[in-house]
Design a protein around this motif. Structure first.
Motif, mmCIF file in Angstrom:
data_model
loop_
_atom_site.group_PDB
_atom_site.id
_atom_site.type_symbol
_atom_site.label_atom_id
_atom_site.label_comp_id
_atom_site.label_asym_id
_atom_site.label_seq_id
_atom_site.Cartn_x
_atom_site.Cartn_y
_atom_site.Cartn_z
ATOM 1 N N ALA A 45 1.706 -1.543 -0.188
ATOM 2 C CA ALA A 45 0.937 -0.356 -0.557
ATOM 3 C C ALA A 45 -0.439 -0.375 0.110
ATOM 4 O O ALA A 45 -1.132 -1.400 0.093
ATOM 5 N N CYS A 48 -6.274 2.997 -1.486
ATOM 6 C CA CYS A 48 -6.560 4.427 -1.658
ATOM 7 C C CYS A 48 -7.859 4.784 -0.941
ATOM 8 O O CYS A 48 -8.857 4.037 -1.011
ATOM 9 N N CYS A 58 -0.754 4.237 -3.672
ATOM 10 C CA CYS A 58 -1.799 3.417 -3.063
ATOM 11 C C CYS A 58 -2.489 2.580 -4.144
ATOM 12 O O CYS A 58 -2.313 2.803 -5.337
ATOM 13 N N TRP A 117 -2.327 0.781 -9.697
ATOM 14 C CA TRP A 117 -1.191 1.168 -8.856
ATOM 15 C C TRP A 117 -0.231 2.000 -9.696
ATOM 16 O O TRP A 117 0.152 1.597 -10.794
#
Length: 271
Positions: A45, A48, A58, A117
């Motif tokens: 991931a 962000c 993200c 997350w």
């Protein structure tokens, strides 16, 4: 109820237990796959770019202030938890599977960083850089499913073999004893899998340590199972019957020398 019918009912009961155990093994195996996929997704991931306004794939690092940290040591059914607060004052409750290494050291007013997350705090880091996953953490939990799959699978498979064996040969005492040997060795394999899982968790060993330790032990138990089953089929495990008492009367004493057929009666001597 005859002995054959009693053995048949017991075999059916073991058959049902085996089906339930194998179902648990399949469920645990499917959860392992899901947990590994979730772990890979988390590790891949991206960070962000800005504060996510809705659950996102993200990872966002968010600062929190600790309000309370409750270990729930005296309450068995309660998970350890911490109540955190965003800079805006909004509360956020986070639960943990264990108390160390971060939660047990938290005090009200401490500053921590939470990794968010999919809209959940999956990890908490304190000021010293120590990390601890929350109950929603995606990394490291497949070990429990693997231990459960090994325990349920080994027990279910041997219980199924033993149940079918005794069901189709319930009138044969030696075959019934051999089937019982198979079933109880499967129980031993399941206990060994659970003990291996406990040792892995207590020592923080990697996931592959579970099959690496349990595999050789399971092979030894399987060899013992085969040896005892063969011994049961040969009758070596049968209970020895006590010597049956003789129905004849007392054994007469041996005849004296020179007197054929027994002791000499009156007047049997020479004139």
């Amino acid at each position: 109820m005859g002995a054959g019918e009693h053995n048949g009912l017991r075999s059916v009961m073991w058959l049902l237990v085996a089906v339930v155990a194998l179902g648990g093994a399949v469920a645990s195996a499917s959860e392992i796959r899901g947990a590994l996929e979730r772990e890979r997704a988390y590790r891949a991931a991206p960070a962000c770019a800005s504060v996510p306004v809705k659950p996102s794939a993200c990872v966002w690092r968010q600062g929190f202030t600790v309000r309370t940290a409750d270990l729930h040591r005296a309450q068995r059914n309660e998970s350890p938890e911490a109540r955190l607060a965003l800079p805006s004052g909004k509360p956020w409750r986070v639960t943990f599977r264990q108390t160390d290494p971060v939660l047990s050291e938290l005090e009200p007013g401490d500053e921590v960083v939470g990794l968010i997350w999919h809209g959940r705090v999956v990890e908490v880091r304190d000021a010293q850089g120590r990390r601890q996953q929350t109950s929603d953490g995606p990394v490291g939990w497949p070990e429990d499913r693997l231990g459960g799959a090994l325990a349920c699978g080994s027990f279910g498979l041997t219980a199924l073999v033993g149940a079918l064996w005794s069901l189709f040969a319930r009138s044969d005492r030696r075959h019934a004893r051999a089937a019982a040997v198979v079933r109880w060795h499967g129980f031993g394999m399941a206990v060994t899998a659970l003990m291996t899982l406990w040792a892995q968790s207590a020592n923080d060993w990697p996931m592959w340590a579970i099959p690496a330790i349990w595999g050789p032990l399971a092979v030894l138990l399987a060899a013992s199972m085969v040896a005892f089953a063969v011994a049961a089929l040969r009758g070596e495990l049968d209970d020895e019957d006590p010597a049956a008492p003789s129905s004849a009367g007392p054994v007469p004493p041996p005849a004296p020398a020179g007197v054929p057929g027994g002791t000499a009666g009156p007047g049997s001597g020479r004139s």
